[in-house]
Design a protein around this motif. Structure first.
Motif, PDB file in Angstrom:
ATOM      1  N   SER A 143       0.807  -1.217   0.000  1.00  6.09           N
ATOM      2  CA  SER A 143       0.000   0.000   0.000  1.00  6.09           C
ATOM      3  C   SER A 143       0.842   1.270   0.000  1.00  6.09           C
ATOM      4  O   SER A 143       0.410   2.307  -0.509  1.00  6.09           O
ATOM      5  N   ILE A 146       3.361   4.045  -3.394  1.00  4.34           N
ATOM      6  CA  ILE A 146       2.733   5.060  -4.233  1.00  4.34           C
ATOM      7  C   ILE A 146       3.774   5.541  -5.232  1.00  4.34           C
ATOM      8  O   ILE A 146       4.913   5.832  -4.882  1.00  4.34           O
ATOM      9  N   TYR A 175      -6.843   0.413  -6.035  1.00  2.00           N
ATOM     10  CA  TYR A 175      -6.053   1.560  -5.598  1.00  2.00           C
ATOM     11  C   TYR A 175      -6.365   2.815  -6.405  1.00  2.00           C
ATOM     12  O   TYR A 175      -6.481   3.896  -5.856  1.00  2.00           O
ATOM     13  N   ALA A 199     -11.581   8.983  -9.042  1.00  2.00           N
ATOM     14  CA  ALA A 199     -10.273   9.112  -8.409  1.00  2.00           C
ATOM     15  C   ALA A 199     -10.358   9.915  -7.114  1.00  2.00           C
ATOM     16  O   ALA A 199     -11.291  10.696  -6.900  1.00  2.00           O
ATOM     17  N   ILE A 200      -9.354   9.726  -6.260  1.00  2.63           N
ATOM     18  CA  ILE A 200      -9.223  10.534  -5.054  1.00  2.63           C
ATOM     19  C   ILE A 200      -8.070  11.519  -5.250  1.00  2.63           C
ATOM     20  O   ILE A 200      -7.153  11.283  -6.038  1.00  2.63           O
ATOM     21  N   LYS A 202      -6.011  12.667  -2.726  1.00  2.00           N
ATOM     22  CA  LYS A 202      -4.885  12.471  -1.801  1.00  2.00           C
ATOM     23  C   LYS A 202      -4.766  10.996  -1.411  1.00  2.00           C
ATOM     24  O   LYS A 202      -5.319  10.565  -0.401  1.00  2.00           O
ATOM     25  N   PRO A 203      -4.059  10.204  -2.207  1.00  2.00           N
ATOM     26  CA  PRO A 203      -3.855   8.794  -1.846  1.00  2.00           C
ATOM     27  C   PRO A 203      -2.934   8.660  -0.636  1.00  2.00           C
ATOM     28  O   PRO A 203      -2.052   9.491  -0.415  1.00  2.00           O
ATOM     29  N   SER A 204      -3.153   7.619   0.130  1.00  2.00           N
ATOM     30  CA  SER A 204      -2.341   7.370   1.323  1.00  2.00           C
ATOM     31  C   SER A 204      -2.210   5.871   1.539  1.00  2.00           C
ATOM     32  O   SER A 204      -3.077   5.095   1.130  1.00  2.00           O
ATOM     33  N   GLU A 210      -6.756   8.015   4.492  1.00  2.00           N
ATOM     34  CA  GLU A 210      -7.138   8.353   3.130  1.00  2.00           C
ATOM     35  C   GLU A 210      -8.602   8.763   3.054  1.00  2.00           C
ATOM     36  O   GLU A 210      -8.962   9.716   2.350  1.00  2.00           O
ATOM     37  N   ASN A 214     -10.089  12.781   1.923  1.00  2.00           N
ATOM     38  CA  ASN A 214     -10.746  12.938   0.616  1.00  2.00           C
ATOM     39  C   ASN A 214     -12.252  13.120   0.754  1.00  2.00           C
ATOM     40  O   ASN A 214     -12.898  12.415   1.531  1.00  2.00           O
ATOM     41  N   ALA A 220     -11.561   4.036   0.189  1.00  2.00           N
ATOM     42  CA  ALA A 220     -10.343   3.245   0.313  1.00  2.00           C
ATOM     43  C   ALA A 220     -10.659   1.756   0.323  1.00  2.00           C
ATOM     44  O   ALA A 220     -11.568   1.302   1.034  1.00  2.00           O
TER      45      ALA A 220
END
Length: 424
Positions: A143, A146, A175, A199-200, A202-204, A210, A214, A220
């Motif tokens: 995960s 990124i 993802y 889409a998001i 700010k992915p985390s 996450e 968002n 997520a």
């Protein structure tokens, strides 16, 4: 090329209870309309694949562990050969798992003993294909991987379908969510454009962080959980596991379904209505261009399981909601028509005798198998064991009458070459 039987033939486990056809009341359930359980096979959790990987992962299991491969199942168009898809690996993305798929043969053989299930199901594991991009960067389930341009690419594969030509494979992931076309050797060819609404920003690596960061996009770990391809190969249909954040997220009922025309790239968004906000969708399988099978299930296993259901979903009259940036959590705007749903298979129905302390939580893969001599179509259902050391992978084969499918699934089925007797 597919390598046959590189792992010895795995033991098949068949249920000993009478078949549903023997329990049903003929007057209420005509022979041509019964959904029947044909066979059940179990793959031990400790089995390794044919990746050739050595060493162990951070959870202590071999890097070549054959796990999680019930996340998706696709027919290749050749013989009884299928492709099974593992997800991101053990421990919910905490492990540096090399993304891959498994090629296998599923063979139904009529049984001579009429007192047991009508077929044996044999699962023969062949080639393992590791996934990479065009510059040989590997895809991993980790995960925190990124993309920074140099590290491995993170991927949570959940849906898989083979192109009409059989020369490429489409994989959806959670993802992004993304859809990627690969060669049959696992090299990425292209990314299929997905509308930005999914889409998001700010992915985390941390799922809860996450979600907090968002206000829109996929929830997520609940991106494109299912993938279908139309029988003519022209259209992909991707299904979210739960509604987008702005559509209610985990408390919502309206799951967006994305349909993409592969030639033009144009798309539309339709609504699949969940039966309850506590449930999620896990797979979508095309019967025709507008009709599908969809898995809805809860997050419980064993005796706690309440919902492991397969619905027929008809999108013929469904409204395109691409122009709606958000949807209400539990209602729909005036004039918006969702898919029409019909329950066709409840795996926890007592007639099948499947409920037990060992019944798995994650029923995630759907694929048509051969057409039987009586016209019914075989539906394979596979569990995802999440790489748990204490949980095997289960394969079930059900006979689904054409009348139940409400359409012709013959274009999406395997040939009947190895099925030469009527199911009992």
């Amino acid at each position: 090329m597919f390598t046959n039987a590189l792992i010895p033939m795995l033991t098949v486990s068949l249920l000993t209870q009478p078949a549903p056809a023997e329990r049903a009341t003929p007057e209420k359930t005509p022979a041509d309309d019964r959904v029947r359980l044909l066979a059940h096979a179990v793959i031990p959790a400790a089995t390794n694949d044919n990746s050739g990987l050595t060493g162990t992962m951070s959870d202590g299991q071999p890097r070549a562990r054959l796990g999680g491969f019930g996340s998706g199942l696709a027919y290749t168009g050749v013989g009884n050969r299928f492709i099974a898809l593992p997800d991101r690996g053990p421990q919910d993305g905490a492990v540096d798992f090399d993304c891959r798929w498994q090629e296998l043969d599923l063979t139904l053989t009529p049984k001579k003993d009429p007192s047991t299930r009508p077929y044996d199901l044999t699962v023969s594991i062949g080639r393992t294909v590791l996934l990479q991009n065009q510059t040989a960067r590997r895809f991993v389930g980790l995960s925190r991987a990124i993309d920074d341009g140099t590290s491995p690419l993170r991927l949570d594969p959940e849906g898989i379908r083979v192109s009409k030509t059989g020369e490429s494979v489409f994989v959806s992931d959670e993802y992004g969510p993304t859809i990627t076309e690969f060669t049959r050797d696992g090299v990425a060819i292209r990314s299929i454009a997905v509308p930005p609404i999914f889409a998001i920003a700010k992915p985390s690596a941390d799922a809860e962080a996450e979600i907090t960061a968002n206000a829109a996009g996929r929830v997520a770990n609940r991106g494109f959980e299912g993938l279908a391809i139309s029988p003519d190969g022209s259209t992909l249909t991707a299904l979210l596991q739960s509604p987008l954040i702005q559509d209610g997220g985990r408390k919502g009922l309206n799951c967006r379904v994305l349909q993409i025309d592969l030639a033009s790239g144009t798309s539309r968004q339709l609504v699949y209505p969940l039966s309850d906000a506590s449930l999620g969708t896990n797979e979508i399988l095309a019967i025709s261009a507008t009709t599908f099978l969809v898995i809805e299930r809860d997050g419980k296993d064993g005796a706690k399981s309440k919902a492991k259901r397969i619905y027929h979903a008809d999108f013929t009259d469904a409204t395109d909601v691409s122009n709606l940036p958000s949807l209400p959590a539990d209602t729909l705007p005036a004039g918006v028509v969702p898919a029409k749903k019909t329950l066709i298979l409840d795996m926890l129905d007592p007639a099948f005798g499947l409920r037990s302390a060992e019944f798995p939580e994650k029923i995630e893969a759907l694929c048509f198998g051969p057409t039987l001599p009586n016209g019914s179509v075989v539906l394979y259902i596979v569990s995802d064991n999440d790489f748990r050391k204490d949980q095997d992978t289960h394969f079930w084969a059900f006979a689904i009458p054409a009348s139940v499918l409400q359409g012709d699934a013959s274009q999406a089925t395997a040939p009947p070459a190895k099925v030469n007797a009527e199911p009992r």
